[in-house]
Design an enzyme around this catalytic site. Structure first.
Site, mmCIF file in Angstrom:
data_model
loop_
_atom_site.group_PDB
_atom_site.id
_atom_site.type_symbol
_atom_site.label_atom_id
_atom_site.label_comp_id
_atom_site.label_asym_id
_atom_site.label_seq_id
_atom_site.Cartn_x
_atom_site.Cartn_y
_atom_site.Cartn_z
ATOM 1 C CD GLU A 120 6.775 -5.557 -1.912
ATOM 2 O OE1 GLU A 120 6.519 -6.039 -2.651
ATOM 3 O OE2 GLU A 120 7.569 -4.756 -1.485
ATOM 4 C CG ASP B 87 3.209 -3.115 -2.240
ATOM 5 O OD1 ASP B 87 3.513 -3.001 -1.035
ATOM 6 O OD2 ASP B 87 3.857 -2.264 -2.965
ATOM 7 N NE ARG C 126 4.756 7.961 -1.323
ATOM 8 C CZ ARG C 126 4.665 6.631 -1.495
ATOM 9 N NH1 ARG C 126 4.306 6.024 -2.656
ATOM 10 N NH2 ARG C 126 4.995 5.918 -0.445
#
Length: 604
Positions: A121, A28, A65
């Site tokens: 992915e 990923d 984030r």
């Protein structure tokens, strides 16, 4: 049975009856869209970065984030949390698709099945690669391990997954060194566990889970929605029966699930909750369709819709050019806003398009301005079929997609187009030495340049075999009249297969004369019999053309085989009997030997 499986969450491997033979990796990409932008511009790495589509922050880097910014957060809310957030427009996916394709191509270097799951992915089945490497000694697990086991599994899966973790690390290092992207990886014996364990130690890290800890790990998931393949409706149904967490799903009996769902679905849900998954890694190829969509609040004017489609088409043609295949089917999708239903629903229409719209120049797929204009005409024609313009309409989404492709070109300069249009070449290739007059047409695996572009076909054939021209069959039959052996097609001359203009005139005059005579009053049966007898007598003599009509070239007549001469003379003396004979033959469905009339006089 369920109790026995539940006990497998202990440190001992108690479900040795399960198949642990596979080694699956899930790779990923970390904050993929943002990372593509950071690779392009390294200065962005130290800044909180968000990728914006419309009024949504679809993803952000880890600097952003840290401020609490999450996926699919409104831009206004994100700016409140991080006023200095750097926003980049990510509506054009071209560069993201290109990066995804580079990663996919790199993964193929390991000669293992690779299955794409979105753009960021990939699943990789490294089972065979592991079996080759596990024979050597001194294997050390790379990355994190979910819960250390106290004993080894008898099947040897611990050693295999340890080797798989080393391969995963090699792949991640290769992606970073060659392309500059950091990744995380999950290592397990099936796809489900590999995907779910992958993000446990993000970013830029990897985690391995052994089979005996599957049930334990799955029980930590707080929502059944966390399991891939369990959608919103299934989740709502489970919640309505107070099955909220994965642990709840593990504990509920299979009989209860069968009362809620079908038997197969119940077994599937139960297996997923226990971390069991037997689905294979399917090698991904080129996509079956290439499409783009554009969503908005509302559009109610045709001209605005056309502008939206035009912009989508320009972007879509770039993707098709990179793909290299030739589209032969186009789909238009609309999402309508219905005030009465207070909901949106999609409708689509598609049709075939001629591959001749596209051309290949210097190995690159291209399309002219006229071709683009033709595509827009097709798009708006499909739009008119979906929308009743006499009534108000409100659209919230438009989409375009090419849904079928062919690998080869059939343009004006292609060999296929040449063979389809040159009758003489077709006639040569359709001849058979055994004089088979029912020879089948050539099998072309290419769409005809004249393929319809207005017929709506969801799954219609886009590469029909062209019908064999009538002239081909006629020439083949004419060739079979000769008793000489037919030469090789490569040695035949096209001029020998065609009638010259004089012969065509004679045949035409022969047909007209035959028809005129068939309209004359028919003689009595007795007279017909006498005429037939006289005819047969003359035919028996053969070899002369004293009674030939004035329009017949005697030299040509004498060069014909005896059977043809006799039949022609019989027809000239009594043309009506020939018509009766042919009619009688057709009524009795009896086969009739080849005659000159069969080729020069049309059946009525």
């Amino acid at each position: 049975m369920d109790d026995a499986i539940m006990q497998s969450s202990s440190s001992t491997c108690s479900y040795v009856d399960k198949d642990h033979s596979r080694s699956i990796l899930h790779i990923d990409l970390d904050c993929f869209y943002a990372q593509v932008e950071m690779v392009k511009n390294p200065k962005l790495r130290s800044l909180p970065l968000g990728i914006q589509q419309k009024n949504i922050v679809v993803t952000s880097n880890y600097e952003a984030r840290n401020y609490g910014i999450q996926k699919c957060m409104l831009v206004t809310d994100a700016l409140k949390l991080c006023p200095n957030l750097k926003l980049l427009n990510g509506e054009d996916l071209h560069e993201y698709r290109a990066a995804s394709n580079k990663i996919f191509e790199l993964l193929l270097c390991w000669k293992c099945p690779v299955e794409k799951l979105g753009m960021d992915e990939n699943f990789i089945d490294v089972t065979k690669l592991v079996l080759d490497k596990v024979k050597t000694d001194n294997h050390t697990l790379v990355g994190h391990l979910y819960n250390k086991p106290s004993t080894d599994c008898p099947c040897g899966c611990h050693s295999r997954l340890t080797v798989a973790s080393q391969i995963a690390n090699e792949i991640r290092e290769k992606i970073y060194s060659d392309l500059g992207f950091t990744t995380c990886a999950g290592v397990a014996h099936n796809k489900l566990l590999a995907k779910l364990i992958c993000p446990l130690h993000k970013p830029n890290n990897q985690t391995t889970i052994f089979p005996e800890h599957a049930v334990e790990f799955m029980s930590t998931l707080q929502s059944v929605r966390s399991i891939p393949s369990i959608g919103l409706k299934t989740t709502d149904t489970l919640i309505s029966h107070k099955i909220i967490t994965v642990s709840d799903l593990q504990q509920v009996s299979l009989d209860v699930l069968k009362k809620i769902f079908s038997s197969d679905m119940a077994v599937r849900l139960k297996s997923l909750s226990l971390g069991e998954d037997t689905t294979p890694v399917k090698q991904s190829g080129k996509p079956q369709s290439i499409g783009l969509e554009d969503s908005f609040k509302t559009v109610s004017v045709k001209s605005e819709v056309e502008d939206k489609f035009s912009a989508l088409l320009q972007r879509l043609l770039v993707l098709v050019r990179e793909d290299g295949r030739i589209p032969v089917s186009l789909r238009v999708t609309l999402r309508k806003r219905d005030a009465k239903r207070l909901s949106s629903h999609r409708e689509s229409r598609q049709c075939q398009i001629s591959p001749s719209i596209f051309t290949i120049a210097s190995g690159t797929l291209t399309i002219t301005d006229a071709g683009q204009h033709k595509l827009m005409s097709i798009i708006m024609r499909l739009f008119n079929k979906l929308i009743d313009l006499s009534k108000p309409f409100h659209l919230t989404l438009v989409g375009l997609a090419f849904t079928k492709f062919q690998e080869r070109m059939t343009g004006r300069s292609s060999i296929v187009n040449y063979l389809m249009n040159d009758i003489s070449v077709q006639s040569v290739l359709n001849l058979q030495n055994d004089c088979d007059t029912s020879a089948t047409s050539m099998d072309y695996s290419a769409a005809s340049p004249s393929s319809s572009t207005t017929t709506d076909l969801s799954d219609g054939e886009v590469e029909p075999s062209p019908k064999k021209p009538k002239k081909v069959t006629w020439i083949a039959k004419r060739r079979c009249l000769s008793k000489e052996e037919v030469a090789s097609p490569s040695k035949l001359k096209v001029s020998e297969l065609r009638l010259n203009s004089k012969e065509l005139e004679k045949v035409s005059e022969l047909r007209l004369n035959s028809r005129d005579r068939s309209l004359t009053p028919r003689a009595s049966p007795a007279k017909d019999v006498l005429s037939d007898a006289d005819t047969m007598k003359d035919v028996a003599e053969g070899g002369h053309c004293d009674d030939c009509p004035s329009y017949v070239d005697k030299e040509v007549f004498n060069s014909l085989p005896d059977e043809m001469q006799q039949e022609l003379k019989a027809m000239w003396k009594n043309p009506s009997s020939s018509e009766v004979a042919r009619s009688s033959s057709r009524m009795t469905n009896k086969s009739k030997p080849n005659t000159i009339l069969k080729y020069f006089v049309p059946h009525k």
